[in-house]
Design an enzyme around this catalytic site. Structure first.
Site, PDB file in Angstrom:
ATOM      1  N   ASP A 145      -7.976  -6.091   8.150  1.00 20.14           N
ATOM      2  CA  ASP A 145      -7.682  -7.152   7.189  1.00 20.14           C
ATOM      3  C   ASP A 145      -6.245  -7.616   7.399  1.00 20.14           C
ATOM      4  O   ASP A 145      -5.613  -7.300   8.415  1.00 20.14           O
ATOM      5  CB  ASP A 145      -7.981  -6.705   5.752  1.00 20.14           C
ATOM      6  CG  ASP A 145      -6.980  -5.695   5.192  1.00 20.14           C
ATOM      7  OD1 ASP A 145      -6.000  -5.313   5.890  1.00 20.14           O
ATOM      8  OD2 ASP A 145      -7.178  -5.282   4.033  1.00 20.14           O
ATOM      9  N   HIS A 146      -5.724  -8.338   6.425  1.00 13.31           N
ATOM     10  CA  HIS A 146      -4.383  -8.932   6.512  1.00 13.31           C
ATOM     11  C   HIS A 146      -3.250  -7.915   6.596  1.00 13.31           C
ATOM     12  O   HIS A 146      -2.141  -8.279   6.962  1.00 13.31           O
ATOM     13  CB  HIS A 146      -4.165  -9.861   5.309  1.00 13.31           C
ATOM     14  CG  HIS A 146      -4.483  -9.207   4.009  1.00 13.31           C
ATOM     15  ND1 HIS A 146      -5.769  -9.178   3.500  1.00 13.31           N
ATOM     16  CD2 HIS A 146      -3.715  -8.546   3.130  1.00 13.31           C
ATOM     17  CE1 HIS A 146      -5.766  -8.522   2.343  1.00 13.31           C
ATOM     18  NE2 HIS A 146      -4.529  -8.125   2.102  1.00 13.31           N
ATOM     19  N   GLY A 174     -10.605   1.549   1.278  1.00 12.79           N
ATOM     20  CA  GLY A 174     -11.693   0.610   1.031  1.00 12.79           C
ATOM     21  C   GLY A 174     -12.486   0.293   2.277  1.00 12.79           C
ATOM     22  O   GLY A 174     -13.719   0.223   2.252  1.00 12.79           O
ATOM     23  N   ARG A 224     -20.907  25.589  14.742  1.00 15.07           N
ATOM     24  CA  ARG A 224     -21.041  25.699  13.290  1.00 15.07           C
ATOM     25  C   ARG A 224     -20.820  24.367  12.592  1.00 15.07           C
ATOM     26  O   ARG A 224     -21.315  24.137  11.495  1.00 15.07           O
ATOM     27  CB  ARG A 224     -20.072  26.746  12.732  1.00 15.07           C
ATOM     28  CG  ARG A 224     -18.612  26.414  12.924  1.00 15.07           C
ATOM     29  CD  ARG A 224     -17.698  27.581  12.535  1.00 15.07           C
ATOM     30  NE  ARG A 224     -16.342  27.326  12.946  1.00 15.07           N
ATOM     31  CZ  ARG A 224     -15.356  27.035  12.114  1.00 15.07           C
ATOM     32  NH1 ARG A 224     -15.568  26.979  10.825  1.00 15.07           N
ATOM     33  NH2 ARG A 224     -14.144  26.821  12.573  1.00 15.07           N
ATOM     34  N   CYS A 238      -6.805  -1.241   7.219  1.00 17.73           N
ATOM     35  CA  CYS A 238      -6.461  -2.005   6.022  1.00 17.73           C
ATOM     36  C   CYS A 238      -5.225  -1.359   5.409  1.00 17.73           C
ATOM     37  O   CYS A 238      -4.668  -0.430   5.979  1.00 17.73           O
ATOM     38  CB  CYS A 238      -7.622  -2.118   5.033  1.00 17.73           C
ATOM     39  SG  CYS A 238      -7.999  -0.658   4.047  1.00 17.73           S
ATOM     40  N   GLY A 239      -4.791  -1.829   4.271  1.00 19.58           N
ATOM     41  CA  GLY A 239      -3.556  -1.330   3.672  1.00 19.58           C
ATOM     42  C   GLY A 239      -3.559   0.164   3.431  1.00 19.58           C
ATOM     43  O   GLY A 239      -2.672   0.886   3.887  1.00 19.58           O
ATOM     44  N   SER A 240      -4.560   0.658   2.710  1.00 22.31           N
ATOM     45  CA  SER A 240      -4.640   2.090   2.408  1.00 22.31           C
ATOM     46  C   SER A 240      -5.595   2.833   3.325  1.00 22.31           C
ATOM     47  O   SER A 240      -5.574   4.062   3.379  1.00 22.31           O
ATOM     48  CB  SER A 240      -5.090   2.305   0.962  1.00 22.31           C
ATOM     49  OG  SER A 240      -6.460   1.962   0.823  1.00 22.31           O
ATOM     50  N   GLY A 241      -6.467   2.112   4.002  1.00 21.62           N
ATOM     51  CA  GLY A 241      -7.503   2.737   4.825  1.00 21.62           C
ATOM     52  C   GLY A 241      -8.715   3.179   4.036  1.00 21.62           C
ATOM     53  O   GLY A 241      -9.749   3.489   4.612  1.00 21.62           O
ATOM     54  N   HIS A 244     -14.363  18.497  14.053  1.00 17.28           N
ATOM     55  CA  HIS A 244     -15.177  19.139  13.020  1.00 17.28           C
ATOM     56  C   HIS A 244     -16.201  18.218  12.371  1.00 17.28           C
ATOM     57  O   HIS A 244     -17.203  18.709  11.840  1.00 17.28           O
ATOM     58  CB  HIS A 244     -14.282  19.713  11.919  1.00 17.28           C
ATOM     59  CG  HIS A 244     -13.431  20.845  12.392  1.00 17.28           C
ATOM     60  ND1 HIS A 244     -12.626  21.567  11.528  1.00 17.28           N
ATOM     61  CD2 HIS A 244     -13.242  21.387  13.618  1.00 17.28           C
ATOM     62  CE1 HIS A 244     -11.990  22.500  12.209  1.00 17.28           C
ATOM     63  NE2 HIS A 244     -12.335  22.403  13.483  1.00 17.28           N
TER      64      HIS A 244
END
Length: 142
Positions: free
Chosen positions: A8-9, A70, A132, A65-68, A98
């Site tokens: 995104d932006h 959403g 595992r 994105c900004g926070s990753g 993992h």
């Protein structure tokens, strides 16, 4: 390797730097991201990348994105997608080792471009350990 990328932006500069690195290493890149800082909706780009990964058109995906958060939540709505929010190379390695993650989600507002490049490189060069961890990965899908 075929890699789809979307942003995104908050991430055009990150995307450009990452794509440059990927192409220099010989990867084929499909770019769905925006190239401007004008506000856009991250789900539009997450769905495109996740569809490529889910349908086998891309080996891996990169979303920014900004926070990753959403953008990762959106990608994880798709079958066969395991998008991992990563903020350091060690998390990127563990996501592959993992969790057999196939999409890396990068928080542009909380990492630097060099960190993002390092995370992507680590992510793409780390193998799933299986063993595992395979049983756990199998339980992710409903």
């Amino acid at each position: 390797m075929k890699i789809s990328i979307g942003n995104d932006h908050a991430g055009p500069d990150y995307k450009h730097a990452i794509v440059e690195m990927l192409i220099a290493k010989g990867h084929e890149v499909t770019n769905y991201g925006t190239d401007t800082v004008d506000s856009v909706d991250y789900p539009d780009f997450a769905h495109k990348v996740a569809t490529d990964v889910s349908e086998g058109k891309a080996d891996f995906g990169i979303i920014i994105c900004g926070s990753g958060n959403g953008i990762a939540m959106t990608a994880n709505k798709h079958a066969k997608v395991r998008a991992a929010l990563c903020w350091m190379k060690e998390i990127a390695a563990l996501a592959r080792q993992h969790n057999d993650a196939n999409i890396i989600s990068i928080p542009a507002r909380y990492t630097s471009i060099p960190q993002a490049i390092e995370m992507v490189d680590t992510f793409l060069n780390t193998e799933f350990e299986g063993g595992r961890h395979q049983n756990r990965v199998d339980k992710i899908s409903c």
